[in-house]
Design a protein around this motif. Structure first.
Motif, PDB file in Angstrom:
ATOM      1  N   THR A  65       0.839  -1.306  -0.019  1.00  0.00           N
ATOM      2  CA  THR A  65       0.133   0.116  -0.020  1.00  0.00           C
ATOM      3  C   THR A  65       0.888   1.316   0.117  1.00  0.00           C
ATOM      4  O   THR A  65       0.495   2.242  -0.714  1.00  0.00           O
ATOM      5  N   THR A  68       2.081   1.794  -3.529  1.00  0.00           N
ATOM      6  CA  THR A  68       1.084   2.538  -4.392  1.00  0.00           C
ATOM      7  C   THR A  68       0.721   3.850  -3.938  1.00  0.00           C
ATOM      8  O   THR A  68       0.079   4.579  -5.011  1.00  0.00           O
ATOM      9  N   ARG A  69       1.256   4.621  -2.904  1.00  0.00           N
ATOM     10  CA  ARG A  69       0.908   5.805  -2.612  1.00  0.00           C
ATOM     11  C   ARG A  69       2.197   6.796  -2.773  1.00  0.00           C
ATOM     12  O   ARG A  69       2.142   8.038  -2.383  1.00  0.00           O
ATOM     13  N   PHE A  73       6.030   4.979  -7.114  1.00  0.00           N
ATOM     14  CA  PHE A  73       5.102   4.379  -7.892  1.00  0.00           C
ATOM     15  C   PHE A  73       4.521   5.297  -8.954  1.00  0.00           C
ATOM     16  O   PHE A  73       4.278   4.845 -10.226  1.00  0.00           O
TER      17      PHE A  73
END
Length: 114
Positions: A65, A68-69, A73
């Motif tokens: 996670t 992805t933030r 990414f």
């Protein structure tokens, strides 16, 4: 551990171009805390596509996670929409929490000698 997979239905004739995109991109994964390993997998050939999957292993879901933030990414995916059409539909994401791991003999041998 957490495994993140994206499945891609690649159009016939686009397999080499698809693989080249992955081989030639500037991966940011090795800079991300909790990243363990990446695999690009080529799967079965169907009449209208060839199935591929990207498969990343993470220390845990929180590490994935965080990736992805992250700016890493965004940088890794910045030009994803600029390529010629290669897929049927959008990639399909699947995330899995590892419940059990059974190491192979090679893994056990490496741990004993390393």
């Amino acid at each position: 551990m957490y495994i993140a997979m994206n499945r891609f239905k690649v159009l016939p004739g686009q397999e080499e171009a698809f693989e080249a995109v992955w081989r030639n991109r500037e991966s940011q994964l090795q800079t991300v805390p909790g990243f363990v390993e990446f695999h690009l997998l080529r799967g079965p050939v169907r009449e209208d596509h060839v199935l591929f999957a990207s498969h990343t292993i993470w220390a845990d879901e929180a590490a994935f996670t965080g990736w992805t933030r992250s700016e890493a990414f965004r940088a890794a995916h910045r030009s994803a929409g600029e390529r010629q059409p290669m897929y049927l539909g959008h990639p399909e994401f699947e995330g899995f929490t590892v419940v059990q791991t059974i190491p192979g003999l090679e893994t056990a041998d490496l741990a004993a000698t390393g």
